[in-house]
Design a protein around this motif. Structure first.
Motif, PDB file in Angstrom:
ATOM      1  N   TYR A 197      10.316  36.262   2.685  1.00  0.00           N
ATOM      2  CA  TYR A 197       9.643  37.468   2.176  1.00  0.00           C
ATOM      3  C   TYR A 197       8.234  37.132   1.676  1.00  0.00           C
ATOM      4  O   TYR A 197       7.279  37.859   1.956  1.00  0.00           O
ATOM      5  CB  TYR A 197      10.481  38.063   1.043  1.00  0.00           C
ATOM      6  N   ARG A 198       8.101  36.026   0.976  1.00  0.00           N
ATOM      7  CA  ARG A 198       6.781  35.635   0.454  1.00  0.00           C
ATOM      8  C   ARG A 198       5.819  35.280   1.597  1.00  0.00           C
ATOM      9  O   ARG A 198       4.628  35.616   1.559  1.00  0.00           O
ATOM     10  CB  ARG A 198       6.924  34.444  -0.492  1.00  0.00           C
ATOM     11  N   LYS A 201       4.779  38.513   3.194  1.00  0.00           N
ATOM     12  CA  LYS A 201       3.875  39.219   2.288  1.00  0.00           C
ATOM     13  C   LYS A 201       2.471  38.611   2.349  1.00  0.00           C
ATOM     14  O   LYS A 201       1.455  39.330   2.365  1.00  0.00           O
ATOM     15  CB  LYS A 201       4.437  39.130   0.860  1.00  0.00           C
ATOM     16  N   ASP A 204       0.851  39.597   5.683  1.00  0.00           N
ATOM     17  CA  ASP A 204       0.394  40.997   5.663  1.00  0.00           C
ATOM     18  C   ASP A 204      -0.900  41.136   4.883  1.00  0.00           C
ATOM     19  O   ASP A 204      -1.821  41.862   5.304  1.00  0.00           O
ATOM     20  CB  ASP A 204       1.474  41.891   5.043  1.00  0.00           C
TER      21      ASP A 204
END
Length: 314
Positions: A197-198, A201, A204
């Motif tokens: 997820y990191r 993120k 993005d």
């Protein structure tokens, strides 16, 4: 080749009352020096468990006769345990020869001068070779037997309860171990999810900032008097965006994942501590079981020997 000099052993025991009695009996004198006695080491000390192999008797029986004839055997002590030299084991060997020949512990104690000779009564008025003088003595004997049986029953109940408790704790250790394994797998999954997820993120955010930078780069650069370039506002934006990328704030999902991982770590640590406590408790129960083993063996040995003696005197 024998380790024991039989002549030295004979010389040492030449005035021993039991040795003298056995030597005087042609039916048992050839049992004095079996190979197991000859193969002992003269300077070594033996445990009762080692002695049982030499004497071919159960450990409980060896310890019973040591206790019954302690004044004669004179064993060494090592804490709660007995240590036996060649002399001690040979004395026990003499005892077992005479017991097998029909003697009782009382007979041996009388022969050794440890007890006085009892007045023999009518053979029909005897229990285990000892005369019953009156009804009160019989009642007292029956009460003692009843007390011994009750003690044995209580010890047996306690023994079974200790085993039950030990098994329950072992089952609990297995359950804790399985739970730890499950939580370790779950923790690894959450850690992987948080890492992915990191990374996403961060990607993005980098993509968004690249788009902004490309858009702003297309704007014409300002100049003073049409000659001297003016610092572009984009330069400050670039620095701010770099700091933002390197110091990403944790959002709610990250905080939740980290909290769940921390909870699992705490649970795993607590389970490990519980397992250590259970193992220590099992060790304590095992020590109690060893003590109960000795007590129960003593009771069983007492009953077996009493039964054997009773059968001999019938």
């Amino acid at each position: 080749m024998a380790n024991i000099d039989v002549s030295l052993l004979e010389d040492k025991f030449k005035e021993d009352p039991l040795f003298i009695e056995i030597k005087s009996r042609a039916d048992i004198d050839d049992e004095l020096f079996p190979e197991s006695i000859k193969n002992m080491y003269p300077d070594r000390e033996y445990s009762t468990k080692e002695a049982r192999g030499i004497l071919n008797k159960p450990d409980s029986t060896v310890r019973y006769y040591i206790n019954e004839l302690k004044d004669y055997i004179q064993p060494l002590r090592n804490g709660r345990n007995f240590r036996l030299t060649v002399t001690h084991i040979f004395r026990l060997h003499l005892v077992f020869i005479l017991i097998a020949a029909g003697k009782t512990v009382h007979d041996l104690r009388v022969n050794l001068g440890l007890d006085i000779q009892r007045v023999e009564g009518d053979q029909n008025n005897r229990i285990n070779g000892n005369p019953i003088k009156n009804q009160k003595q019989l009642i007292a004997l029956m009460q003692e037997l009843s007390r011994q049986n009750q003690l044995l029953m209580n010890q047996s109940i306690e023994y079974r309860q200790l085993i039950h408790n030990s098994n329950l704790k072992r089952d609990s250790i297995i359950k804790h171990t399985i739970e730890i394994q499950k939580k370790m797998i779950e923790k690894e999954k959450l850690q992987n999810e948080l890492s992915e997820y990191r990374q996403q993120k961060r990607r993005d955010l980098i993509d968004q900032n690249l788009i902004k930078l490309l858009t702003k780069s297309k704007q014409p650069q300002k100049k003073i008097f049409g000659i001297f370039p003016v610092k572009n506002d984009n330069d400050g934006d670039i620095d701010n965006e770099k700091m933002l990328i390197n110091n990403l704030e944790k959002d709610d999902k990250e905080k939740s994942l980290e909290s769940n991982i921390k909870t699992l770590e705490d649970d795993i640590e607590k389970s490990n501590k519980d397992i250590i406590a259970l193992e220590e408790s099992i060790s304590a129960l095992n020590r109690q079981l060893e003590s109960k083993d000795q007590i129960l063996e003593s009771f069983i040995s007492y009953k077996e020997i009493a039964s054997t003696t009773d059968g001999t005197n019938k």
